[in-house]
Design a protein around this motif. Structure first.
Motif, PDB file in Angstrom:
ATOM      1  N   MET A   1      -8.131  46.925 -57.836  1.00 18.39           N
ATOM      2  CA  MET A   1      -7.874  47.605 -56.578  1.00 18.39           C
ATOM      3  C   MET A   1      -6.576  48.393 -56.703  1.00 18.39           C
ATOM      4  O   MET A   1      -5.606  47.917 -57.271  1.00 18.39           O
ATOM      5  N   ARG A   2      -6.592  49.579 -56.140  1.00 19.79           N
ATOM      6  CA  ARG A   2      -5.362  50.366 -56.059  1.00 19.79           C
ATOM      7  C   ARG A   2      -5.164  50.781 -54.607  1.00 19.79           C
ATOM      8  O   ARG A   2      -6.124  50.940 -53.862  1.00 19.79           O
ATOM      9  N   ILE A   3      -3.901  50.937 -54.216  1.00 20.69           N
ATOM     10  CA  ILE A   3      -3.553  51.333 -52.852  1.00 20.69           C
ATOM     11  C   ILE A   3      -2.728  52.603 -52.946  1.00 20.69           C
ATOM     12  O   ILE A   3      -1.779  52.672 -53.734  1.00 20.69           O
ATOM     13  N   GLU A   4      -3.119  53.591 -52.134  1.00 25.10           N
ATOM     14  CA  GLU A   4      -2.414  54.874 -52.148  1.00 25.10           C
ATOM     15  C   GLU A   4      -2.176  55.355 -50.728  1.00 25.10           C
ATOM     16  O   GLU A   4      -2.984  55.095 -49.826  1.00 25.10           O
ATOM     17  N   GLU A  71      -3.103  49.811 -37.231  1.00 28.71           N
ATOM     18  CA  GLU A  71      -4.489  49.372 -37.402  1.00 28.71           C
ATOM     19  C   GLU A  71      -4.723  48.933 -38.840  1.00 28.71           C
ATOM     20  O   GLU A  71      -4.119  49.464 -39.767  1.00 28.71           O
ATOM     21  N   LEU A  72      -5.591  47.962 -38.992  1.00 22.29           N
ATOM     22  CA  LEU A  72      -5.953  47.422 -40.303  1.00 22.29           C
ATOM     23  C   LEU A  72      -7.463  47.249 -40.325  1.00 22.29           C
ATOM     24  O   LEU A  72      -8.037  46.720 -39.365  1.00 22.29           O
ATOM     25  N   GLY A  73      -8.100  47.699 -41.381  1.00 28.76           N
ATOM     26  CA  GLY A  73      -9.548  47.548 -41.495  1.00 28.76           C
ATOM     27  C   GLY A  73      -9.962  47.384 -42.941  1.00 28.76           C
ATOM     28  O   GLY A  73      -9.404  48.023 -43.828  1.00 28.76           O
ATOM     29  N   VAL A  74     -10.945  46.504 -43.158  1.00 26.88           N
ATOM     30  CA  VAL A  74     -11.470  46.271 -44.501  1.00 26.88           C
ATOM     31  C   VAL A  74     -12.995  46.323 -44.423  1.00 26.88           C
ATOM     32  O   VAL A  74     -13.595  45.751 -43.501  1.00 26.88           O
ATOM     33  N   LEU A  80     -12.249  38.932 -47.508  1.00 25.61           N
ATOM     34  CA  LEU A  80     -11.947  37.639 -48.147  1.00 25.61           C
ATOM     35  C   LEU A  80     -11.647  37.789 -49.635  1.00 25.61           C
ATOM     36  O   LEU A  80     -11.890  36.884 -50.426  1.00 25.61           O
ATOM     37  N   GLN A  81     -11.107  38.943 -50.009  1.00 18.04           N
ATOM     38  CA  GLN A  81     -10.733  39.198 -51.406  1.00 18.04           C
ATOM     39  C   GLN A  81      -9.269  39.599 -51.540  1.00 18.04           C
ATOM     40  O   GLN A  81      -8.851  40.081 -52.574  1.00 18.04           O
TER      41      GLN A  81
END
Length: 141
Positions: A1-4, A71-74, A80-81
């Motif tokens: 996973m990468r976050i940008e 806001e947060l969304g998955v 659960l990862q």
């Protein structure tokens, strides 16, 4: 996973399923154009958007600047990862880097998933509060 950090409207639209409703073009432009607004996307190994977090810096003369987790969304397939916790931690790093003295979020008291995520990311519960809001969509009342 990468976050940008996202700076292009096309990326917001590519991740539209992570938002509560389809992105609004003008609102997207305004959000991305403000340096105190932050939108981070998490991508899986195939480059698909699987999570998002938005934050807004707020500044007050006697307090300084803090970060509001807006806001947060998955995506359901990525829950659960650790994606949500990683996004919260990434936004906290942005906040630290921008000199914010703190970061805060409000969520429903029965939202067990959100509460667990924020606690896992190091948040502590300060107090309960009452939320009051104004619906300004129809003009003055």
């Amino acid at each position: 996973m990468r976050i940008e950090r996202v700076t292009a409207a096309a990326e917001v639209h590519r991740a539209a399923d992570l938002f509560d409703a389809p992105p609004i073009e003008e609102a997207t432009r305004r959000f991305l154009g403000d340096p105190g607004h932050h939108l981070l996307l998490a991508y899986d190994e195939a480059g698909r958007p699987i999570g998002m977090i938005s934050g807004v810096e707020t500044t007050h003369p006697d307090k300084g600047t803090e970060m509001l987790v807006y806001e947060l969304g998955v995506a359901p397939v990525a829950r659960l990862q650790g994606v949500a916790t990683a996004l919260v931690n990434a936004l906290a790093e942005v906040a630290r880097g921008n000199g914010c003295y703190g970061m805060w979020v409000a969520t429903e008291s029965d939202n067990k998933a959100a509460l667990a995520t924020y606690r896992r990311a190091g948040a502590c519960e300060e107090m309960t509060f009452t939320l009051l809001s104004w619906d300004l969509s129809d003009g003055p009342s």
